[in-house]
Structures are given as C-alpha cells and as structure tokens.
Design a protein around this motif. Structure first.
Motif, PDB file in Angstrom:
ATOM      1  N   GLY A  57     -37.611  25.674 -75.546  1.00  0.00           N
ATOM      2  CA  GLY A  57     -38.012  26.294 -74.284  1.00  0.00           C
ATOM      3  C   GLY A  57     -38.560  27.692 -74.492  1.00  0.00           C
ATOM      4  N   GLU A  58     -37.902  28.463 -75.368  1.00  0.00           N
ATOM      5  CA  GLU A  58     -38.372  29.811 -75.675  1.00  0.00           C
ATOM      6  C   GLU A  58     -39.759  29.768 -76.313  1.00  0.00           C
ATOM      7  OE1 GLU A  58     -35.330  31.464 -78.157  1.00  0.00           O
ATOM      8  OE2 GLU A  58     -33.999  31.909 -76.470  1.00  0.00           O
ATOM      9  N   ALA A  59     -39.976  28.797 -77.206  1.00  0.00           N
ATOM     10  CA  ALA A  59     -41.275  28.671 -77.871  1.00  0.00           C
ATOM     11  C   ALA A  59     -42.363  28.336 -76.852  1.00  0.00           C
ATOM     12  CB  ALA A  59     -41.207  27.603 -78.958  1.00  0.00           C
ATOM     13  N   VAL A  60     -42.053  27.436 -75.918  1.00  0.00           N
ATOM     14  CA  VAL A  60     -43.031  27.061 -74.890  1.00  0.00           C
ATOM     15  C   VAL A  60     -43.385  28.265 -74.037  1.00  0.00           C
ATOM     16  CG1 VAL A  60     -43.306  25.711 -72.769  1.00  0.00           C
ATOM     17  CG2 VAL A  60     -42.407  24.626 -74.824  1.00  0.00           C
ATOM     18  N   ARG A  61     -42.361  29.054 -73.644  1.00  0.00           N
ATOM     19  CA  ARG A  61     -42.629  30.245 -72.834  1.00  0.00           C
ATOM     20  C   ARG A  61     -43.502  31.241 -73.594  1.00  0.00           C
ATOM     21  NH1 ARG A  61     -37.486  29.341 -71.028  1.00  0.00           N
ATOM     22  NH2 ARG A  61     -36.523  30.730 -72.536  1.00  0.00           N
ATOM     23  N   ARG A  62     -43.205  31.432 -74.889  1.00  0.00           N
ATOM     24  CA  ARG A  62     -44.009  32.350 -75.711  1.00  0.00           C
ATOM     25  C   ARG A  62     -45.468  31.896 -75.771  1.00  0.00           C
ATOM     26  NH1 ARG A  62     -39.878  32.529 -79.306  1.00  0.00           N
ATOM     27  NH2 ARG A  62     -40.828  30.910 -80.554  1.00  0.00           N
ATOM     28  N   ILE A  63     -45.675  30.604 -76.013  1.00  0.00           N
ATOM     29  CA  ILE A  63     -47.032  30.066 -76.144  1.00  0.00           C
ATOM     30  C   ILE A  63     -47.787  30.204 -74.826  1.00  0.00           C
ATOM     31  CG2 ILE A  63     -48.322  27.920 -76.460  1.00  0.00           C
ATOM     32  CD1 ILE A  63     -46.142  27.151 -78.541  1.00  0.00           C
ATOM     33  N   ARG A  64     -47.103  29.899 -73.703  1.00  0.00           N
ATOM     34  CA  ARG A  64     -47.755  30.024 -72.396  1.00  0.00           C
ATOM     35  C   ARG A  64     -48.125  31.478 -72.103  1.00  0.00           C
ATOM     36  NH1 ARG A  64     -43.988  26.081 -68.791  1.00  0.00           N
ATOM     37  NH2 ARG A  64     -44.978  24.131 -69.395  1.00  0.00           N
ATOM     38  N   LYS A  65     -47.234  32.401 -72.470  1.00  0.00           N
ATOM     39  CA  LYS A  65     -47.504  33.817 -72.233  1.00  0.00           C
ATOM     40  C   LYS A  65     -48.726  34.263 -73.035  1.00  0.00           C
ATOM     41  CE  LYS A  65     -45.212  38.322 -72.270  1.00  0.00           C
ATOM     42  NZ  LYS A  65     -43.969  39.028 -72.559  1.00  0.00           N
ATOM     43  N   LEU A  66     -48.800  33.869 -74.315  1.00  0.00           N
ATOM     44  CA  LEU A  66     -49.950  34.229 -75.141  1.00  0.00           C
ATOM     45  C   LEU A  66     -51.237  33.622 -74.594  1.00  0.00           C
ATOM     46  CD1 LEU A  66     -48.437  33.928 -78.723  1.00  0.00           C
ATOM     47  CD2 LEU A  66     -49.178  35.997 -77.573  1.00  0.00           C
ATOM     48  N   ALA A  67     -51.170  32.359 -74.140  1.00  0.00           N
ATOM     49  CA  ALA A  67     -52.352  31.705 -73.576  1.00  0.00           C
ATOM     50  C   ALA A  67     -52.808  32.409 -72.302  1.00  0.00           C
ATOM     51  CB  ALA A  67     -52.052  30.232 -73.301  1.00  0.00           C
TER      52      ALA A  67
END
Length: 92
Positions: free
Chosen positions: A48-58
């Motif tokens: 979940g943390e990885a998904v949030r990080r990726i979405r934030k960068l995108a």
C-alpha cells in the motif's frame, strides 16, 4: 543523528532534533513497532505504501508536464489560525 546546542539554547536544539527525527520517519517507525505485525499484514502495508508513493510521483509528474492543474496554495495563517490579509496593492 547529531544536533549541536548553540548558546546553551537547548529548546531550539530539541526542536531541530524533533524535526530531523520526523523527516527520517523515526516516530512513524516507533508507532508501528508498538505492537506485533504479522508478516502478511506487513506485506499488505508495504504494498500500500509503495502504491501511494508511485501515485504521488505520477501526480507530481503530471502537474509538471501540465496535464493536471497545480493545486491552489494554502492561505498563510496567523497565530490564532486566521488567514493573513493579502499584501498586494489594494484595488481602487
């Protein structure tokens, strides 16, 4: 982690230390380690943390490229939490 105390100002050194620890994620880690976390729960949390990080960068990349509008700046607040008056020229 190292913080220097200048002019015997321990309060300011503590503030700096807390800010550094906050940035490093020490408090988050302490809170997380208070109770045992099953390995399966840990995997779910990390994904979940990885998904949030990726979405934030995108999202940041899309804003930079002009695909999304930039967020409106938050108004600056005074000590009582009220918005400060704008400092620009007053309309006639």
């Amino acid at each position: 982690m190292q913080v220097f105390v200048r002019d015997n100002n321990v309060d300011q050194a503590l503030r700096v230390l807390k800010k550094k620890m906050q940035r490093e994620g020490v408090f988050r880690e302490l809170k997380r380690r208070r109770f045992y976390e099953k390995p399966s729960e840990q995997t779910v949390r990390e994904k979940g943390e990885a998904v949030r990080r990726i979405r934030k960068l995108a999202r940041k990349k899309a804003i930079r490229e002009g695909l999304l509008p930039a967020p409106k700046p938050k108004p600056k607040l005074d000590a009582q939490g009220k918005p400060l008056a704008p400092r620009g020229p007053r309309p006639a």
